[in-house]
Design a protein around this motif. Structure first.
Motif, PDB file in Angstrom:
ATOM      1  N   UNK A 270       0.815  -1.217   0.000  1.00 43.10           N
ATOM      2  CA  UNK A 270       0.000   0.000   0.000  1.00 43.10           C
ATOM      3  C   UNK A 270       0.850   1.269   0.000  1.00 43.10           C
ATOM      4  N   UNK A 271       2.143   1.151   0.310  1.00 41.84           N
ATOM      5  CA  UNK A 271       3.048   2.308   0.302  1.00 41.84           C
ATOM      6  C   UNK A 271       4.401   1.873  -0.235  1.00 41.84           C
ATOM      7  N   UNK A 272       5.000   2.711  -1.074  1.00 42.17           N
ATOM      8  CA  UNK A 272       6.378   2.506  -1.492  1.00 42.17           C
ATOM      9  C   UNK A 272       7.210   3.662  -0.957  1.00 42.17           C
ATOM     10  N   UNK A 273       8.298   3.319  -0.292  1.00 44.99           N
ATOM     11  CA  UNK A 273       9.243   4.293   0.231  1.00 44.99           C
ATOM     12  C   UNK A 273      10.502   4.225  -0.626  1.00 44.99           C
ATOM     13  N   UNK A 297      -1.051   7.062  -7.938  1.00 47.36           N
ATOM     14  CA  UNK A 297      -0.033   7.380  -6.944  1.00 47.36           C
ATOM     15  C   UNK A 297      -0.503   8.523  -6.061  1.00 47.36           C
ATOM     16  N   UNK A 298      -0.363   8.339  -4.750  1.00 49.93           N
ATOM     17  CA  UNK A 298      -0.719   9.360  -3.771  1.00 49.93           C
ATOM     18  C   UNK A 298       0.556   9.804  -3.063  1.00 49.93           C
ATOM     19  N   UNK A 318      -7.088  -1.439  -3.347  1.00 54.09           N
ATOM     20  CA  UNK A 318      -7.425  -1.042  -4.716  1.00 54.09           C
ATOM     21  C   UNK A 318      -6.123  -0.741  -5.451  1.00 54.09           C
ATOM     22  N   UNK A 319      -6.227  -0.337  -6.704  1.00 53.99           N
ATOM     23  CA  UNK A 319      -5.034   0.042  -7.465  1.00 53.99           C
ATOM     24  C   UNK A 319      -4.620   1.473  -7.125  1.00 53.99           C
ATOM     25  N   UNK A 320      -4.306   1.677  -5.867  1.00 55.50           N
ATOM     26  CA  UNK A 320      -3.786   2.945  -5.351  1.00 55.50           C
ATOM     27  C   UNK A 320      -2.582   2.629  -4.480  1.00 55.50           C
ATOM     28  N   UNK A 321      -1.617   3.536  -4.451  1.00 51.93           N
ATOM     29  CA  UNK A 321      -0.455   3.346  -3.596  1.00 51.93           C
ATOM     30  C   UNK A 321       0.067   4.704  -3.137  1.00 51.93           C
ATOM     31  N   UNK A 322       0.506   4.774  -1.894  1.00 47.90           N
ATOM     32  CA  UNK A 322       1.119   5.989  -1.365  1.00 47.90           C
ATOM     33  C   UNK A 322       2.618   5.946  -1.666  1.00 47.90           C
TER      34      UNK A 322
END
Length: 421
Positions: A270-273, A297-298, A318-322
């Motif tokens: 859910x998040x990529x750093x 992308x958020x 969902x197809x969302x990522x922070x």
């Protein structure tokens, strides 16, 4: 007594009576040999395959009703059964049959100076209650793992999967009867109103443990209101940290798999750093790769949907990522330990020291090094299936297979020893 009060009383009695029948069945299951349990699991798998058309017809009715109710696509995917998925569910039962039986395993033991022999032996939990949303495959997974570990299963699925679950449980109960075992080893509780959940999780003395599996709202409600022991299976706000020493080809493949393979499951990223040292190169490449797969992308960067604290805490499904650029490994660990849910965290790096530090410092049930978060799964871990993924720290943590569905008893053998005054 009003009609509403009468209905509530009737529901309570129905749940408690089911629990009493499950207790009787659990005592039979606890004494079964491994061979008997395995035969029953294979019989259940055969019965599921034979009844696939009936199960799929029931599931189709659930899907039609769910779509009419405006259910989100991610939840529809969890609810949906296909021929391949039914085949996979049956195969899961056979995998469970092939696994070692945890019941009777001696965990530790010793002989005291006075000659007493002490052994800690694994035993079934007894009556296991499951509260879960959609995902009718959980119905069969829970049955299979409970049976192999000598437990009776009380299943309370969601109303959205009521027809699917009823069809599956009917098949499983018939298979048990054909195998000469009590059908009440698996029972489906009513799902037409929420009171059946309340009566299940407050059936102290009748139910040994409750395992909630679903969204944060369901899990929090069960943990808050339960009066029987609960194993918390948590939500998955999973992170992928692309370290300064990462191979970007590898990072791209891992990130795409972790996010897009099945975005509706709890082990999806859910998040990529992204480490600031490589952000100038890594961000455009990884951002484009995600966008090309339809991922929104958020973040606080140009061209992204603006992010708030909600995004750092969100389990999108969902197809969302922070997306966030972090200064270094320290900042990545701090972010994860602040916003993560203790499920699965991943680092992509070519530096052993960074990988070791990340695994030591990140507080999660599973930590991946150069691998997708999608691998946090009972079947992938070799458990055959899973009853859930625990994010708590007592009794069980991570994917829960057969050993996690057992407790222990101490068996002490003597030859007339008495304790001195």
């Amino acid at each position: 007594m009003t009609a509403e009060t009468t209905a509530e009383f009737d529901m309570r009695e129905a749940v408690h009576e089911a629990a009493r029948r499950a207790r009787v069945a659990s005592r039979v299951l606890a004494q079964l040999t491994t061979a008997r349990k395995n035969e029953a699991l294979h019989a259940a798998a055969d019965a599921l395959l034979a009844a696939a058309d009936t199960v799929l017809e029931a599931n189709g009715e659930d899907l039609v009703a769910a779509k009419a109710a405006g259910t989100e696509d991610s939840l529809l995917d969890r609810l949906r059964l296909t021929k391949d998925r039914v085949d996979g569910i049956a195969a899961g039962l056979r995998q469970v049959a092939a696994l070692p039986d945890p019941v009777g395993v001696v965990e530790r033991g010793s002989t005291l100076p006075n000659g007493l022999e002490i052994r800690q032996v694994r035993v079934p939990l007894g009556v296991v209650g499951m509260v879960y949303e959609a995902r009718p495959n959980v119905t069969v997974d829970a049955f299979g793992l409970a049976l192999k570990s000598g437990n009776a299963a009380l299943l309370r699925g969601s109303s959205s999967a009521a027809r699917s679950n009823a069809a599956l449980v009917e098949v499983l109960r018939s298979a048990l009867t054909e195998a000469g075992l009590p059908a009440d080893a698996v029972q489906l509780l009513p799902s037409e109103n929420r009171s059946s959940v309340t009566h299940l999780i407050q059936a102290r003395g009748l139910v040994d443990v409750v395992i909630p599996r679903g969204g944060a709202g369901l899990i929090n409600a069960v943990v808050r209101d339960a009066q029987v022991p609960t194993i918390e299976t948590g939500t998955g706000n999973c992170h992928v940290y692309v370290h300064s020493g990462a191979d970007l080809d590898m990072a791209e493949e891992i990130l795409i798999n972790a996010k897009t393979r099945r975005p509706s499951v709890c082990n999806a990223a859910e998040t990529v750093l992204i480490d600031a040292a490589i952000a100038e190169t890594a961000l455009p490449r990884l951002g484009k790769a995600l966008a090309d797969k339809g991922v929104t992308l958020h973040g606080d960067l140009d061209g992204m949907t603006p992010a708030t604290d909600k995004d750092w805490a969100e389990e999108y499904l969902t197809l969302d990522i922070a997306v966030k650029i972090v200064d270094d490994l320290d900042a990545a660990v701090d972010h994860i330990n602040t916003w993560g849910t203790g499920h699965t965290e991943a680092i992509v790096t070519g530096e052993l020291a960074a990988a070791d530090e990340f695994t030591r410092r990140v507080d999660a049930a599973a930590v991946m090094v150069n691998a997708s978060t999608a691998f946090t799964d009972g079947e992938q871990f070799g458990f055959g299936a899973e009853i859930g993924i625990s994010t708590q720290k007592l009794h069980a943590r991570g994917p829960m297979g057969l050993p996690e569905l057992t407790s222990s008893k101490w068996v002490v053998r003597g030859s007339g020893q008495i304790r001195p005054a």
